[in-house]
Motif scaffolding. Structure first.
Motif, PDB file in Angstrom:
ATOM      1  N   LEU A  28      68.289  82.973 -40.031  1.00 58.65           N
ATOM      2  CA  LEU A  28      68.525  83.472 -41.381  1.00 58.65           C
ATOM      3  C   LEU A  28      67.237  83.525 -42.191  1.00 58.65           C
ATOM      4  N   GLY A  29      66.340  82.563 -41.951  1.00 56.82           N
ATOM      5  CA  GLY A  29      65.062  82.596 -42.648  1.00 56.82           C
ATOM      6  C   GLY A  29      64.276  83.852 -42.327  1.00 56.82           C
ATOM      7  N   LYS A  30      64.258  84.211 -41.050  1.00 58.88           N
ATOM      8  CA  LYS A  30      63.539  85.425 -40.638  1.00 58.88           C
ATOM      9  C   LYS A  30      64.232  86.688 -41.151  1.00 58.88           C
ATOM     10  N   LYS A  31      65.566  86.672 -41.123  1.00 57.90           N
ATOM     11  CA  LYS A  31      66.332  87.875 -41.436  1.00 57.90           C
ATOM     12  C   LYS A  31      66.532  88.072 -42.936  1.00 57.90           C
ATOM     13  N   LEU A  32      66.772  86.970 -43.661  1.00 63.68           N
ATOM     14  CA  LEU A  32      67.095  87.064 -45.079  1.00 63.68           C
ATOM     15  C   LEU A  32      66.059  86.401 -45.983  1.00 63.68           C
ATOM     16  N   GLY A  33      65.647  85.172 -45.631  1.00 62.12           N
ATOM     17  CA  GLY A  33      64.699  84.455 -46.482  1.00 62.12           C
ATOM     18  C   GLY A  33      63.366  85.152 -46.616  1.00 62.12           C
ATOM     19  N   LYS A  34      62.865  85.666 -45.514  1.00 61.01           N
ATOM     20  CA  LYS A  34      61.561  86.333 -45.514  1.00 61.01           C
ATOM     21  C   LYS A  34      61.547  87.536 -46.439  1.00 61.01           C
ATOM     22  N   HIS A  35      62.678  88.230 -46.540  1.00 57.25           N
ATOM     23  CA  HIS A  35      62.765  89.453 -47.339  1.00 57.25           C
ATOM     24  C   HIS A  35      63.425  89.224 -48.689  1.00 57.25           C
ATOM     25  N   LYS A  36      63.522  87.947 -49.093  1.00 60.27           N
ATOM     26  CA  LYS A  36      64.052  87.561 -50.406  1.00 60.27           C
ATOM     27  C   LYS A  36      65.485  88.029 -50.630  1.00 60.27           C
ATOM     28  N   LYS A  37      66.251  88.178 -49.532  1.00 54.38           N
ATOM     29  CA  LYS A  37      67.646  88.594 -49.666  1.00 54.38           C
ATOM     30  C   LYS A  37      68.569  87.408 -49.882  1.00 54.38           C
ATOM     31  N   ALA A  38      68.075  86.214 -49.591  1.00 60.68           N
ATOM     32  CA  ALA A  38      68.858  84.998 -49.789  1.00 60.68           C
ATOM     33  C   ALA A  38      67.916  83.804 -49.792  1.00 60.68           C
ATOM     34  N   VAL A  39      68.381  82.715 -50.384  1.00 62.81           N
ATOM     35  CA  VAL A  39      67.653  81.453 -50.358  1.00 62.81           C
ATOM     36  C   VAL A  39      68.337  80.559 -49.329  1.00 62.81           C
ATOM     37  N   ILE A  40      67.613  80.206 -48.288  1.00 57.59           N
ATOM     38  CA  ILE A  40      68.174  79.415 -47.196  1.00 57.59           C
ATOM     39  C   ILE A  40      67.697  77.975 -47.339  1.00 57.59           C
ATOM     40  N   THR A  41      68.642  77.040 -47.348  1.00 55.18           N
ATOM     41  CA  THR A  41      68.313  75.611 -47.457  1.00 55.18           C
ATOM     42  C   THR A  41      68.942  74.863 -46.288  1.00 55.18           C
ATOM     43  N   LEU A  42      68.137  74.073 -45.595  1.00 51.42           N
ATOM     44  CA  LEU A  42      68.621  73.217 -44.515  1.00 51.42           C
ATOM     45  C   LEU A  42      68.568  71.767 -44.973  1.00 51.42           C
ATOM     46  N   ALA A 346      75.562  80.035 -33.686  1.00 47.52           N
ATOM     47  CA  ALA A 346      74.434  80.300 -34.581  1.00 47.52           C
ATOM     48  C   ALA A 346      74.027  81.767 -34.519  1.00 47.52           C
ATOM     49  N   ASN A 347      74.025  82.327 -33.332  1.00 50.27           N
ATOM     50  CA  ASN A 347      73.668  83.730 -33.162  1.00 50.27           C
ATOM     51  C   ASN A 347      74.668  84.644 -33.876  1.00 50.27           C
ATOM     52  N   THR A 348      75.961  84.370 -33.666  1.00 54.72           N
ATOM     53  CA  THR A 348      76.996  85.180 -34.314  1.00 54.72           C
ATOM     54  C   THR A 348      76.962  85.037 -35.820  1.00 54.72           C
ATOM     55  N   LEU A 349      76.836  83.796 -36.296  1.00 52.54           N
ATOM     56  CA  LEU A 349      76.898  83.552 -37.738  1.00 52.54           C
ATOM     57  C   LEU A 349      75.689  84.134 -38.459  1.00 52.54           C
ATOM     58  N   SER A 350      74.530  84.148 -37.828  1.00 51.24           N
ATOM     59  CA  SER A 350      73.353  84.744 -38.469  1.00 51.24           C
ATOM     60  C   SER A 350      73.574  86.237 -38.720  1.00 51.24           C
TER      61      SER A 350
END
Length: 442
Positions: A28-42, A346-350
């Motif tokens: 999700l970080g690569k797909k969404l976080g990098k492009h500012k589409k979402a804030v991912i927190t672990l 994880a693959n499906t949910l991403s």
């Protein structure tokens, strides 16, 4: 706060940095976080990640956990997500926030206060822990390999036992130091073979008075009629034969009814005097989950989810990995709590969460059983491959199986760290294997 098209970015909070949770955060970080589409927190209670299937090697000393662990903060920086240290202990679904317990150092001084972390979408990847089924004495007198810390404690006790044997002449008729492993699943079986190999290696490092054949005994106890009950029978038979050749005692159809300081008592009346007892039978999710703001759970505290991995009582809360009871096919069976399940989820949910942010429907999870591999240290590896390779399954063993077991770990590293860093770490591992002792001796 990061903005997307003039509004606050969607907040995806993932709790649990195990195999599935960490892979999801990276994807999700690569797909969404990098492009500012979402804030991912672990969020995780530990500062580092170690692939859980390796814990038996840490316990035996054939793997130094510090050489294989990954730093969450470094991974977060490299993969465009945020890491928060802490152990989740509560949830407020109406306010959409989780609660994280205070964090203390080894002296009991507070590092981080109690905190709350908001979310728009919550993914619970809490993993599982050993289930002792309320057996008397299990909590007090066994080691449960749920974490690197527990594996390290076991290793310390094992090394200390070998050192005592080296400096103590055994009286005629005196019994050997016995390690009893309760549970004949993959963890128990792999640990038994790894320990046998460790004992032989330890004796070669100047412990002339320590004879692994005379001074150490390994026993496995399981309530099922055979080892590896959940796996194909042919694999179980092959593993059982291999362990017996190593002089490892296998006690099947034996229910443990009590663990004492002196050993393990079974329902049949048998008693195994034991110096160390490891409990590796059964799993459950942490008890606090069954009271997690009204979410539906089953008898082992797993969160009941739909095929979309959404919890049944809150569409904004998802669960995956060992802590989720996801339907398998149309029956009452659920997806097995295995590393390959967490990886696939994880693959499906991403992909699914990225679709959700685009206003598309969520994907339904379909589990694909790719088979099972069981490593017996340097002695052997056996397994069964399933799926596209054959109708039913293909039994494999020997070198091919060893390489495939090794590849499972490398595949996880590639997902998390990429090809180049995994390639570098593989070379580092090879150099350390030559430079360092075969096992950890402290």
């Amino acid at each position: 706060m990061t903005q997307t098209a003039g509004r606050a970015a969607h907040r995806i909070t993932i709790v649990g940095g195990g195999a599935g949770g960490l892979e999801l955060a990276v994807r999700l970080g690569k797909k969404l976080g990098k492009h500012k589409k979402a804030v991912i927190t672990l969020v995780d209670a530990e500062r580092t990640h170690l692939w859980k299937p390796l814990l038996h090697q840490v316990a035996a000393g054939t793997l130094d956990s510090h050489e294989d662990e990954l730093e969450y903060l470094a991974l977060a920086r490299d993969h465009h997500f945020t890491f928060r240290l802490g152990r989740m202990d509560g949830l407020d679904r109406s306010r959409k926030e989780i609660f994280v317990a205070p964090t203390f150092d080894e002296n009991g001084e507070e590092i981080l206060p109690r905190q709350s972390i908001p979310y728009d979408t919550l993914v619970l990847a809490l993993g599982s822990q050993t289930n002792d089924f309320g057996t008397p004495g299990a909590q007090e007198h066994t080691i449960m390999l749920d974490s690197p810390g527990a594996a390290e404690r076991f290793h310390q006790r094992l090394v200390n036992a070998c050192l005592r044997a080296q400096n103590k002449a055994r009286a005629p008729g005196e019994g050997r130091f016995t390690v009893t492993i309760i549970g004949g699943g993959a963890t128990g079986v792999e640990l038994s073979a790894e320990l046998h190999m460790t004992a032989k290696i330890v004796s070669s490092y100047g412990l002339a008075n320590f004879d692994p054949e005379k001074d150490l005994k390994i026993a496995i106890v399981d309530a099922a009629p055979r080892l590896l009950q959940a796996l194909p029978e042919r694999l179980s038979i092959a593993v059982g034969n291999e362990l017996r050749q190593l002089d490892i005692d296998v006690h099947t159809n034996e229910q443990v009814v009590e663990v004492t300081k002196e050993g393990v008592r079974m329902g049949s009346g048998k008693f195994i005097p034991s110096g160390i007892v490891v409990w590796a039978a059964g799993i459950k999710v942490a008890d606090f989950v069954k009271e997690l703001d009204g979410l539906e759970t089953n008898r082992i505290n797993q969160l009941v989810v739909h095929r979309t991995l959404q919890t049944t009582r809150d569409p904004s809360v998802f669960a995956m990995g060992d802590c989720a009871a996801c339907p398998l096919d149309e029956g009452k069976t659920t997806v097995p709590p295995r590393a390959q399940s967490a990886h696939q989820e994880a693959n499906t949910l991403s992909k699914s969460l990225a679709r959700m942010l685009e206003g598309k429907s969520l994907l339904e999870f379909r589990y694909r059983d790719h088979g099972s591999l069981v490593s017996l240290g340097n002695y052997s590896t056996v397994g069964s491959l399933m799926g596209a390779l054959a109708r039913g399954s293909v039994f494999i063993e020997g070198t091919i199986a060893k390489w495939m077991y090794w590849w499972l770990h490398k595949h996880h590293q590639i997902v998390v760290n990429g090809w180049f860093r995994t390639w570098l770490s593989t070379w580092t591992d090879a150099i350390n294997w030559i430079r360092n002792p075969r096992i950890k001796l402290h």
